[in-house]
Motif scaffolding. Structure first.
Motif, PDB file in Angstrom:
ATOM      1  N   THR A  98     -13.442  18.891  30.297  1.00 46.11           N
ATOM      2  CA  THR A  98     -13.778  18.987  28.698  1.00 46.11           C
ATOM      3  C   THR A  98     -15.023  17.999  28.570  1.00 46.11           C
ATOM      4  O   THR A  98     -15.983  18.349  27.923  1.00 46.11           O
ATOM      5  N   ALA A  99     -14.882  16.691  29.129  1.00 48.18           N
ATOM      6  CA  ALA A  99     -16.249  16.197  29.309  1.00 48.18           C
ATOM      7  C   ALA A  99     -17.443  16.801  29.726  1.00 48.18           C
ATOM      8  O   ALA A  99     -18.588  16.499  29.148  1.00 48.18           O
ATOM      9  N   GLY A 100     -17.139  17.454  30.846  1.00 46.50           N
ATOM     10  CA  GLY A 100     -18.276  18.235  31.494  1.00 46.50           C
ATOM     11  C   GLY A 100     -18.935  19.288  30.546  1.00 46.50           C
ATOM     12  O   GLY A 100     -20.131  19.443  30.504  1.00 46.50           O
ATOM     13  N   LEU A 150     -15.572  20.153  16.555  1.00 45.76           N
ATOM     14  CA  LEU A 150     -15.350  20.073  18.042  1.00 45.76           C
ATOM     15  C   LEU A 150     -14.602  18.802  17.991  1.00 45.76           C
ATOM     16  O   LEU A 150     -13.861  18.655  18.814  1.00 45.76           O
ATOM     17  N   ASP A 151     -14.528  18.196  17.136  1.00 44.51           N
ATOM     18  CA  ASP A 151     -14.142  16.537  17.141  1.00 44.51           C
ATOM     19  C   ASP A 151     -12.409  16.886  16.785  1.00 44.51           C
ATOM     20  O   ASP A 151     -11.808  16.244  17.630  1.00 44.51           O
ATOM     21  N   THR A 152     -12.172  17.699  15.815  1.00 43.04           N
ATOM     22  CA  THR A 152     -10.839  17.917  15.651  1.00 43.04           C
ATOM     23  C   THR A 152      -9.887  18.550  16.862  1.00 43.04           C
ATOM     24  O   THR A 152      -8.941  18.278  16.979  1.00 43.04           O
ATOM     25  N   MET A 153     -10.686  19.862  17.243  1.00 39.38           N
ATOM     26  CA  MET A 153      -9.986  20.583  18.054  1.00 39.38           C
ATOM     27  C   MET A 153     -10.085  20.372  19.595  1.00 39.38           C
ATOM     28  O   MET A 153      -9.379  20.814  20.446  1.00 39.38           O
ATOM     29  N   ILE A 154     -11.177  19.704  19.885  1.00 38.36           N
ATOM     30  CA  ILE A 154     -11.489  19.561  21.380  1.00 38.36           C
ATOM     31  C   ILE A 154     -11.304  17.904  21.583  1.00 38.36           C
ATOM     32  O   ILE A 154     -10.585  17.408  22.370  1.00 38.36           O
ATOM     33  N   VAL A 155     -12.399  17.205  21.070  1.00 42.76           N
ATOM     34  CA  VAL A 155     -12.267  15.957  21.402  1.00 42.76           C
ATOM     35  C   VAL A 155     -11.015  14.903  21.124  1.00 42.76           C
ATOM     36  O   VAL A 155     -10.345  14.366  22.206  1.00 42.76           O
ATOM     37  N   ARG A 156     -10.611  15.053  19.817  1.00 41.45           N
ATOM     38  CA  ARG A 156      -9.580  14.038  19.671  1.00 41.45           C
ATOM     39  C   ARG A 156      -8.088  14.630  20.084  1.00 41.45           C
ATOM     40  O   ARG A 156      -7.573  13.890  20.824  1.00 41.45           O
ATOM     41  N   SER A 157      -7.936  15.966  19.922  1.00 46.53           N
ATOM     42  CA  SER A 157      -6.813  16.706  20.305  1.00 46.53           C
ATOM     43  C   SER A 157      -6.520  16.940  21.879  1.00 46.53           C
ATOM     44  O   SER A 157      -5.496  16.799  22.355  1.00 46.53           O
ATOM     45  N   VAL A 158      -7.584  17.019  22.535  1.00 43.16           N
ATOM     46  CA  VAL A 158      -7.633  17.349  23.970  1.00 43.16           C
ATOM     47  C   VAL A 158      -8.303  16.229  24.765  1.00 43.16           C
ATOM     48  O   VAL A 158      -7.420  15.541  25.683  1.00 43.16           O
ATOM     49  N   LEU A 159      -9.367  16.022  24.780  1.00 42.00           N
ATOM     50  CA  LEU A 159     -10.144  14.730  25.496  1.00 42.00           C
ATOM     51  C   LEU A 159      -9.386  13.427  25.340  1.00 42.00           C
ATOM     52  O   LEU A 159      -8.936  12.940  26.538  1.00 42.00           O
ATOM     53  N   VAL A 160      -9.360  13.029  24.047  1.00 49.02           N
ATOM     54  CA  VAL A 160      -8.382  11.844  24.040  1.00 49.02           C
ATOM     55  C   VAL A 160      -7.143  11.801  24.419  1.00 49.02           C
ATOM     56  O   VAL A 160      -6.727  10.801  25.046  1.00 49.02           O
ATOM     57  N   THR A 161      -6.571  12.854  24.003  1.00 47.85           N
ATOM     58  CA  THR A 161      -4.973  12.804  24.468  1.00 47.85           C
ATOM     59  C   THR A 161      -4.967  12.857  25.998  1.00 47.85           C
ATOM     60  O   THR A 161      -4.234  12.101  26.786  1.00 47.85           O
ATOM     61  N   ALA A 162      -5.948  13.787  26.670  1.00 47.03           N
ATOM     62  CA  ALA A 162      -5.829  13.602  28.138  1.00 47.03           C
ATOM     63  C   ALA A 162      -6.275  11.988  28.865  1.00 47.03           C
ATOM     64  O   ALA A 162      -5.468  11.689  29.677  1.00 47.03           O
TER      65      ALA A 162
END
Length: 716
Positions: free
Chosen positions: A387-389, A669-681
């Motif tokens: 995700t970060a990549g 991006l923040d709600t659907m990818i960064v917070r929910s996926v990236l931060v949780t991972a």
């Protein structure tokens, strides 16, 4: 204690007291807010810092040249060539224009009048093109300090006066630009609110799946917007707060978006508690006790982040921060008082057709985000690295972002009269007399400064010097370029270099183009100062809230990554989809502040729940429960906020279109990818380490998933 306070606000009797008190206060503040137009300041000179060279010139010229002067011109165009009858009609029209309230005693200079002056050996500008197709008349408005707000009516009158059959007529200069700016907002505030509320209502209907429940958040958001307007009016009237059309529009958008976000979080927690408590008043007491601290932390972060704007050099930016901070603070108070009171007054039926009954199962335990959390937990490290990549790749679009500023023509999405007037003059070799450099210098150095400035390419004929007293004089020279173009900026800088090179002259160069240049310079400086300050403030707040160091640092890293990706993707859209010529110099700062200040909401919503669950379950299972519980809320909140900011794209200003698009994209991006996926991972990968140096979850644990994705924490 928090629960006692929460219960006291939503008790069987106090709920009615809260409702009546808020409605009475709304009536008072609504009345005050209706007078907000009376205290707006759209004057351009109020935007630049007092230290700017153009401001210092304006101060020195204040006795000779009023800062309230609004140079205005009317351009006439006939493709077959203007006739003698056309020129005679202009002379007659000039007499009528001179009688309009606000036109200064200098009157109106027409092409015929200018030619007569030159025949008498007096200096006068050339107001007609060599090909005879274009001519213009020139005059100045001065209606006092409120002139920029009152420009609409006299310009409308001028448009009626200057009509000539077969001739295209356009009002330009500062007066024309001010009219187009103010007129473009005319009626759009109501239209913008309707669009915003319409989008929010549709999203809430989809989120709640109830034909009734959405009414309460919308009603409370409208109340917050009304109350915020009243408070801002008081601050503008009695505390010197600068408010303009732009800040009022963004205020409404922010209040509605943030208010709906807070409502979504509170309603979601209330619905959870209704399944655990038979009495709705008790359920709300627990819900408010649990949700209010997260909402308070979120609102406080946004308020403090916005207040960082007061450190900006640009007055318009510095004043925007307090205006928006007031809006968020008022919104918080409304959403933790009026909304809870209304919810308990209405009872469970407001959730119809799916009422949360006492003892029923919580649907989020097996919802979409619970399933996503399970998938992330299989390979959390691979998930966050991938995700970060992808986000880093999106950041490459930043190399296509041109935030060096926009010319007047490129600043709008529509072709206004003032822009057409400027283009006609440029295309036909005429200098816009409203766009000049103003040079102030010591009397004994005046000849040397005049000679130095005379060698600057792009400057027209200098006016006769005027003594200002105190050993100072000034003169002007027109600039043959659009007032906010890079060409004009280069001419101003060259003029300043030439004037400053004269020893002992203490020369200063100002004027319209100099004002725009100083605005750009201040914006670039603010980008470098305010952005790091906001990051530092947000980091400190997160450290205090989460009582840890590592997790706040990681969260700030995701914020920066999210911002870079949003800005990079937006830059590509601006260039290749929208066809914009670039961005305003202040755009990166505004986009950053809104994305960070608002994006941190979702960090707080998620991580406060993670911390709460960690105390009983452990970090990894707590992260999964937090994602399952808040994922839907955060997604809905993001959609609401994206829709509200995207409504700005309906206004004909490139800056607001770009800001609305970027904030909307960044929030998604923040709600659907960064917070929910990236931060949780990241949480699942690092586990209890994210709370360093806190003692929270330091014990090694064995975490076994149960049937619904919850996990048991067992010390070993």
């Amino acid at each position: 204690m928090h629960r006692q306070i929460a219960g006291s606000l939503t008790g069987p009797v106090t709920k009615w007291i809260v409702l009546v008190a808020v409605l009475l206060l709304t009536g008072v503040l609504g009345y005050l807010g209706s007078m907000l137009n009376d205290v707006k300041d759209n004057e351009q000179s109020s935007w630049v810092p007092a230290s700017a060279e153009s401001t210092r010139v304006a101060d020195e010229l204040s006795q000779e040249v009023s800062p309230n002067d609004i140079p205005t011109l009317v351009a006439f165009h006939r493709s077959s060539g203007l006739t003698d009858e056309d020129l005679a009609a202009m002379d007659e029209q000039a007499q009528q224009i001179a009688e309009i309230d606000g036109v200064t005693s200098a009157g109106v200079l027409t092409p015929n009048a200018a030619a007569a002056l030159r025949e008498q050996g007096q200096p006068a500008p050339d107001l007609m093109s060599e090909d005879g197709e274009v001519a213009f008349m020139y005059f100045t408005f001065n209606m006092g300090s409120e002139g920029w707000n009152k420009i609409a009516e006299p310009v409308k009158e001028i448009k009626e006066i200057t009509a000539i059959d077969g001739v295209d007529v356009y009002v330009g200069g500062f007066g024309g630009q001010a009219y187009d700016f103010v007129n473009s907002f005319d009626g759009s505030h109501v239209r913008l609110l309707l669009i915003t509320f319409g989008c929010v209502i549709l999203i809430l209907l989809f989120t709640y799946r109830s034909p009734i429940l959405w009414i309460l958040p919308i009603f409370c958001a409208a109340i917050a917007n009304t109350m915020a307007g009243g408070v801002v009016y008081l601050l503008a009237k009695y505390a010197g707060l600068i408010v303009n059309d732009q800040s009022q529009y963004i205020l409404s958008i922010l209040v509605i978006g943030a208010g709906t976000d807070y409502a979504l979080l509170l309603v979601a927690r209330y619905r959870e508690e209704l399944r655990r408590h038979a009495d709705r008043h008790e359920a709300m007491a627990f819900a408010l006790h649990r949700a209010a601290p997260a909402i308070l932390a979120s609102a406080a972060t946004v308020v403090v982040g916005l207040m960082c704007l007061t450190f900006a050099d640009l007055n318009s930016t510095a004043s925007l921060g307090p205006v928006l901070a007031v809006g968020v603070a008022v919104t918080y108070l409304v959403m933790v008082t009026l909304l809870p009171a209304l919810l308990v007054i209405c009872g469970r039926w407001v959730f119809w057709p799916v009422r949360p009954t006492f003892g029923s199962a919580e649907p989020t335990e097996r919802g979409l985000w619970a399933r996503i959390g399970k998938r992330i937990s299989v390979r959390p490290r691979s998930t966050w690295l991938a995700t970060a990549g992808v986000l880093l790749v999106a950041c490459l679009g930043l190399f296509r972002l041109d935030a060096s500023g926009l010319s007047t023509e490129d600043s709008y999405t529509e072709k206004f009269d003032s822009i057409v007037a400027q283009e006609l003059l440029n295309d036909h070799g005429l200098a816009d007399n409203s766009n000049t450099v103003q040079v102030v210098t010591a009397d004994d150095a005046l000849p040397a400064v005049q000679d130095a400035v005379a060698g600057v390419d792009g400057l027209g004929e200098q006016t006769e010097p005027t003594s200002l007293g105190n050993g100072r004089s000034y003169f002007e020279a027109p600039i043959a370029a659009d007032i906010s173009s890079e060409t004009a900026f280069d001419i101003v800088e060259s003029t300043r270099t030439a004037a400053h090179s004269v020893d002992g002259a203490e020369a200063l160069v100002g004027g319209g183009a100099a004002f725009y240049l100083d605005t750009k310079t201040a914006s670039l400086r603010d980008n470098k100062v305010v952005i790091p300050l906001v990051l530092l403030v947000v980091l400190i707040i997160l450290i205090l809230l989460l009582r840890a160091v590592l997790s706040p640092i990681l969260l700030i890293g995701t914020v920066v990554l999210s911002f870079g990706a949003a800005l990079g993707i937006s830059a590509l859209f601006f260039e290749y989809v929208f066809g914009f010529e670039g961005s305003d110099a202040g755009f990166p700062l505004f986009a950053f502040v809104f994305l960070v200040a608002l994006g941190i909401d979702y960090n707080i919503f998620l991580m406060t729940r993670v911390r709460e669950e960690t105390q009983t379950r452990g970090t990894r299972p707590g992260s999964l429960v937090a994602l399952a519980s808040t994922g839907g809320v955060i997604t809905s909140a993001g959609l609401v906020l994206a829709a509200t900011f995207l409504a700005l794209a309906t206004l004909p200003f490139v800056f607001l279109v770009e800001l609305g698009f970027t904030v909307a994209l960044g929030v998604l991006l923040d709600t659907m990818i960064v917070r929910s996926v990236l931060v949780t991972a990241i949480n699942l990968d690092l586990g209890g380490k994210i709370w360093w140096p806190s003692k929270l979850d330091r014990d090694p644990v064995i975490e076994a998933p149960d049937a619904v994705g919850n996990r048991e924490k067992v010390s070993v």
